[in-house]
Design a protein around this motif. Structure first.
Motif, PDB file in Angstrom:
ATOM      1  N   ILE A 147      16.582 -10.461  13.055  1.00  0.00           N
ATOM      2  CA  ILE A 147      15.733 -11.185  12.112  1.00  0.00           C
ATOM      3  C   ILE A 147      14.409 -10.894  12.205  1.00  0.00           C
ATOM      4  O   ILE A 147      13.683 -10.470  11.043  1.00  0.00           O
ATOM      5  CB  ILE A 147      16.030 -12.830  12.256  1.00  0.00           C
ATOM      6  CG1 ILE A 147      17.483 -13.199  12.137  1.00  0.00           C
ATOM      7  CG2 ILE A 147      14.853 -13.438  11.645  1.00  0.00           C
ATOM      8  CD1 ILE A 147      17.517 -14.668  12.600  1.00  0.00           C
ATOM      9  N   ALA A 148      13.891 -10.423  13.380  1.00  0.00           N
ATOM     10  CA  ALA A 148      12.454  -9.954  13.539  1.00  0.00           C
ATOM     11  C   ALA A 148      12.426  -8.655  12.793  1.00  0.00           C
ATOM     12  O   ALA A 148      11.276  -8.501  11.964  1.00  0.00           O
ATOM     13  CB  ALA A 148      12.001  -9.863  14.872  1.00  0.00           C
ATOM     14  N   MET A 153      10.129  -5.321   8.496  1.00  0.00           N
ATOM     15  CA  MET A 153      10.409  -4.250   7.613  1.00  0.00           C
ATOM     16  C   MET A 153      10.169  -4.652   6.278  1.00  0.00           C
ATOM     17  O   MET A 153       9.646  -4.003   5.185  1.00  0.00           O
ATOM     18  CB  MET A 153      11.595  -3.774   7.824  1.00  0.00           C
ATOM     19  CG  MET A 153      11.586  -2.583   8.989  1.00  0.00           C
ATOM     20  SD  MET A 153      13.088  -1.612   9.350  1.00  0.00           S
ATOM     21  CE  MET A 153      14.222  -2.818   9.437  1.00  0.00           C
ATOM     22  N   GLU A 154      10.930  -5.627   5.735  1.00  0.00           N
ATOM     23  CA  GLU A 154      11.078  -6.390   4.418  1.00  0.00           C
ATOM     24  C   GLU A 154      10.025  -7.135   4.162  1.00  0.00           C
ATOM     25  O   GLU A 154       9.352  -7.001   2.872  1.00  0.00           O
ATOM     26  CB  GLU A 154      12.352  -6.908   4.218  1.00  0.00           C
ATOM     27  CG  GLU A 154      13.557  -6.210   4.462  1.00  0.00           C
ATOM     28  CD  GLU A 154      13.656  -4.969   3.534  1.00  0.00           C
ATOM     29  OE1 GLU A 154      13.424  -4.971   2.554  1.00  0.00           O
ATOM     30  OE2 GLU A 154      14.134  -3.852   3.999  1.00  0.00           O
ATOM     31  N   ILE A 162       6.476   2.399  13.318  1.00  0.00           N
ATOM     32  CA  ILE A 162       5.351   1.843  13.869  1.00  0.00           C
ATOM     33  C   ILE A 162       5.827   0.929  14.863  1.00  0.00           C
ATOM     34  O   ILE A 162       4.992   0.717  15.724  1.00  0.00           O
ATOM     35  CB  ILE A 162       4.575   1.073  12.642  1.00  0.00           C
ATOM     36  CG1 ILE A 162       3.990   2.161  11.723  1.00  0.00           C
ATOM     37  CG2 ILE A 162       3.171   0.295  13.118  1.00  0.00           C
ATOM     38  CD1 ILE A 162       3.357   1.583  10.453  1.00  0.00           C
ATOM     39  N   LEU A 163       6.862   0.235  14.399  1.00  0.00           N
ATOM     40  CA  LEU A 163       7.500  -0.857  15.321  1.00  0.00           C
ATOM     41  C   LEU A 163       8.116  -0.175  16.782  1.00  0.00           C
ATOM     42  O   LEU A 163       7.646  -0.506  17.712  1.00  0.00           O
ATOM     43  CB  LEU A 163       8.721  -1.567  14.877  1.00  0.00           C
ATOM     44  CG  LEU A 163       9.514  -2.644  15.513  1.00  0.00           C
ATOM     45  CD1 LEU A 163       8.385  -3.658  16.035  1.00  0.00           C
ATOM     46  CD2 LEU A 163      10.663  -3.184  14.812  1.00  0.00           C
ATOM     47  N   ILE A 164       8.681   1.116  16.495  1.00  0.00           N
ATOM     48  CA  ILE A 164       9.388   1.705  17.697  1.00  0.00           C
ATOM     49  C   ILE A 164       7.984   2.480  18.341  1.00  0.00           C
ATOM     50  O   ILE A 164       8.081   2.262  19.738  1.00  0.00           O
ATOM     51  CB  ILE A 164      10.194   2.963  17.119  1.00  0.00           C
ATOM     52  CG1 ILE A 164      11.328   2.260  16.579  1.00  0.00           C
ATOM     53  CG2 ILE A 164      10.364   3.825  18.281  1.00  0.00           C
ATOM     54  CD1 ILE A 164      12.375   3.281  15.788  1.00  0.00           C
ATOM     55  N   ALA A 165       6.996   2.856  17.736  1.00  0.00           N
ATOM     56  CA  ALA A 165       5.792   3.269  18.600  1.00  0.00           C
ATOM     57  C   ALA A 165       5.249   2.031  19.357  1.00  0.00           C
ATOM     58  O   ALA A 165       4.832   2.284  20.629  1.00  0.00           O
ATOM     59  CB  ALA A 165       4.972   3.814  17.616  1.00  0.00           C
TER      60      ALA A 165
END
Length: 197
Positions: A147-148, A153-154, A162-165
């Motif tokens: 959900i997060a 993303m959406e 960006i999230l992975i970094a």
């Protein structure tokens, strides 16, 4: 023999991965994880996440990394060539023949049929990753992460890279990790003192 299997695996992906990178991901998963067992599901997920954050075509990045992991530099070159050679020949053959028939209904139907097939393949792969995440994290944490991720993303429109970094930076520099390092350093120092006494 390993080089031959590597070539065949990525040649099949190159031949059948019509539709670009997203359509080839489930095919690579089938070859690498299920058929040849060169990686586990978790390792494949890590490679996929890393490949998504780097620029360039995902199929060649994954082929290069997996080829290197399986058979070193020769495997890297082998897997890359195996994944791009079919695409080159198919592009020349298909583009020359389809340009003559591009307005025919069967050609239009064929190109429209690719989208649902790729969507189903990606949905199956996503479900497999979700099930594997449940084993390690539990269904509640896994559902919260899904959900997060969707919201980030959406709704917020942030790129997954960006999230992975951000997650990698947090994992590398988190206070929890620093406390564990300090604790283990103190334990080593205490053990050294006990040996001296």
């Amino acid at each position: 023999m390993k080089q031959w299997y590597l070539f065949i695996a990525f040649f099949r992906v190159g031949m059948l991965g019509y539709g670009g990178g997203p359509s080839s991901i489930p095919l690579v998963h089938k070859e690498v994880v299920e058929k040849y067992k060169w990686m586990s599901d978790e390792e494949f997920g890590d490679v996929l996440a890393l490949a998504n954050t780097l620029p360039g075509p995902i199929a060649t990045k994954m082929a290069g990394y997996i080829g290197y992991k399986v058979a070193g530099y020769a495997g890297l070159v082998n897997a890359l060539l195996a994944s791009i050679i079919p695409t080159i020949f198919l592009m020349i053959l298909v583009l020359t023949s389809l340009s003559a028939y591009k307005d025919q209904p069967w050609v239009l139907g064929m190109t429209k049929a690719v989208v649902p097939v790729v969507a189903v393949m990606l949905a199956v792969l996503t479900w497999q990753f979700y099930k594997n995440g449940q084993k390690g994290l539990g269904w509640k944490v896994n559902l919260v992460l899904v959900i997060a991720s969707l919201v980030i993303m959406e709704v917020l429109g942030l790129h997954p890279g960006i999230l992975i970094a951000a997650l990698l930076a947090w994992a590398l520099f988190s206070p929890v990790k620093q406390k564990q390092k300090d604790k283990s350093a103190k334990e080593v120092a205490a053990a050294a003192e006990r040996k001296m006494v």
